[in-house]
Design a protein around this motif. Structure first.
Motif, PDB file in Angstrom:
ATOM      1  N   CYS A  20       0.828  -1.210   0.000  1.00  0.00           N
ATOM      2  CA  CYS A  20       0.000   0.000   0.000  1.00  0.00           C
ATOM      3  C   CYS A  20       0.860   1.257   0.000  1.00  0.00           C
ATOM      4  O   CYS A  20       0.607   2.206  -0.751  1.00  0.00           O
ATOM      5  CB  CYS A  20      -0.931   0.013   1.210  1.00  0.00           C
ATOM      6  SG  CYS A  20      -2.276  -1.190   1.126  1.00  0.00           S
ATOM      7  N   GLU A  21       1.882   1.272   0.841  1.00  0.00           N
ATOM      8  CA  GLU A  21       2.762   2.446   0.932  1.00  0.00           C
ATOM      9  C   GLU A  21       3.481   2.704  -0.390  1.00  0.00           C
ATOM     10  O   GLU A  21       3.744   3.859  -0.753  1.00  0.00           O
ATOM     11  CB  GLU A  21       3.778   2.247   2.048  1.00  0.00           C
ATOM     12  CG  GLU A  21       3.173   2.287   3.445  1.00  0.00           C
ATOM     13  CD  GLU A  21       4.172   1.900   4.517  1.00  0.00           C
ATOM     14  OE1 GLU A  21       5.351   1.652   4.160  1.00  0.00           O
ATOM     15  OE2 GLU A  21       3.774   1.836   5.697  1.00  0.00           O
ATOM     16  N   HIS A  24       1.574   5.164  -2.829  1.00  0.00           N
ATOM     17  CA  HIS A  24       1.185   6.516  -2.449  1.00  0.00           C
ATOM     18  C   HIS A  24       2.322   7.501  -2.691  1.00  0.00           C
ATOM     19  O   HIS A  24       3.502   7.174  -2.535  1.00  0.00           O
ATOM     20  CB  HIS A  24       0.785   6.557  -0.970  1.00  0.00           C
ATOM     21  CG  HIS A  24      -0.461   5.782  -0.669  1.00  0.00           C
ATOM     22  ND1 HIS A  24      -1.705   6.167  -1.127  1.00  0.00           N
ATOM     23  CD2 HIS A  24      -0.659   4.628   0.020  1.00  0.00           C
ATOM     24  CE1 HIS A  24      -2.613   5.297  -0.729  1.00  0.00           C
ATOM     25  NE2 HIS A  24      -2.002   4.349  -0.034  1.00  0.00           N
TER      26      HIS A  24
END
Length: 382
Positions: A20-21, A24
């Motif tokens: 997920c990181e 971003h």
């Protein structure tokens, strides 16, 4: 315990957070896909990970991510190869043992030559749709248990969410660029049509004077027309330069407007200064914000030439944790803002551009000059 768990150095929950990181705060799709392949490779302890995403016609899968070896399907791969059709229909991972392949698997020739023994292909899924596959190769045999496969499917859904968001954003950008074409056509018409109209009137006046034999007026008219032609050429040149502002995300947006200011000063003889007070250099803007701010600046400079009779323009950029502020100040003759706003198309467009990026535009004008301010709120990143 599976071989995967024995080799993994990243706990499963942390692995999902790591993926997920990776999605971003990235500046482009290429950077996003690079970050995702790096993260997945670390989480799944692979010896090489890459993505294949569906092309626009859904007939092929385009590769993203490093494959150092030349392969038959390095760049694009048909969606019907091997068990891919089943993967897209069932939305289940494919597990491949290169030493004992499935009857439908087509193992690339280079695989065993370079020591690869196994691989997995995970469907990238979001909202019930499959956007492509994420493949990881191994130079060792991997035993995948049932809960491993469930974890792989979760990884695929996380990837699907990130890839889907990126594609949706790309569609929004495409729509914004289409709308931008409409605005540009209107602005160019607003900036140039009055000059072309003046040339037409001037030529008609010269022709009438010639027919009447007034050669003095003809000479003065031709001199005026020459000056108008020169101004029209410079305006067109300014417009073309402004269109070359990059319409992609950039970490140095100010670098793209420096040539505009330099050309403006050299063409019109109006001293132009850029002042910056940036909290986090370099200034990073997304495609939409960059596009609209660049065009607002261009409209301000155009108005200075056409109306202000100014000798100096100062463009200042101020950034803090809450806002980005762009200010364009001239020392010209000013104008009645309330009277001009309903009638002048350019001012209307500037307000629309500020609204499009969630900002606010204000104009203050007096006999000492005009100040245009554009506030853009910081929501995450520009």
């Amino acid at each position: 315990m599976s071989t995967f768990d024995e080799n993994s150095t990243v706990p499963r929950d942390e692995g999902l957070a790591l993926i997920c990181e990776a999605g971003h705060g990235v500046a482009s799709h290429e950077e996003l896909f690079k970050n995702l392949t790096t993260a997945v490779n670390a989480v799944l302890c692979g010896d090489g990970t890459f993505l294949h995403l569906l092309s626009a016609d859904y007939g092929t899968l385009k590769r993203f991510g490093p494959i150092p070896e030349a392969t038959e399907w390095s760049d694009e791969m048909p969606t019907g190869i091997g068990r891919l059709r089943w993967l897209f229909e069932a939305k289940e991972p494919i597990i491949m043992d290169y030493t004992r392949p499935h009857i439908k698997d087509r193992i690339p020739k280079f695989a065993l030559e370079h020591g690869y023994l196994s691989a997995i292909s995970i469907p990238i899924v979001a909202d019930g749709s499959t956007f492509g596959i994420c493949s990881t190769r191994y130079k060792r045999a991997i035993t995948w248990e049932r809960d491993d496969v469930s974890y792989l499917k979760i990884c695929g859904r996380v990837l699907g969410s990130l890839v889907s968001s990126a594609m949706t954003e790309n569609k929004h950008i495409s729509l914004a660029l289409l709308e931008e074409r409409k605005r540009l056509s209107s602005e160019i018409h607003d900036n140039v049509s009055h000059l072309v109209g003046s040339l037409s009137l001037c030529s008609a006046s010269i022709l009438a004077s010639y027919e009447e034999g007034d050669m003095d007026f003809v000479e003065r008219g031709l001199e005026k027309m020459e000056a108008l032609c020169g101004k029209t050429i410079r305006v067109f040149r300014d417009e073309m330069l402004s269109l070359r502002v990059p319409l992609d995300r950039t970490d140095e947006w100010t670098e793209s407007i420096i040539p505009i200011l330099s050309n403006f000063e050299s063409e019109w003889g109006i001293k132009t200064t850029l002042e910056q007070d940036i909290a986090n250099e370099p200034l990073s803007l997304n495609v939409i914000t960059s596009m609209h701010l660049s065009r607002i600046l261009r409209e301000c400079l155009s108005n200075v030439v056409r109306h202000a009779q100014a000798s100096r323009v100062v463009v200042s950029l101020h950034e803090d944790d809450s806002n980005l502020l762009m200010t364009v100040t001239d020392d010209g003759c000013g104008f009645d803002v309330d009277a001009a706003s309903p009638a002048r198309f350019g001012i209307k467009i500037m307000h629309e551009r500020a609204d499009a990026i969630g900002g606010k535009l204000t104009i203050v004008s007096s006999e000492d000059g005009t100040v245009v301010r554009v506030y853009v709120p910081r929501i995450g990143k520009w």
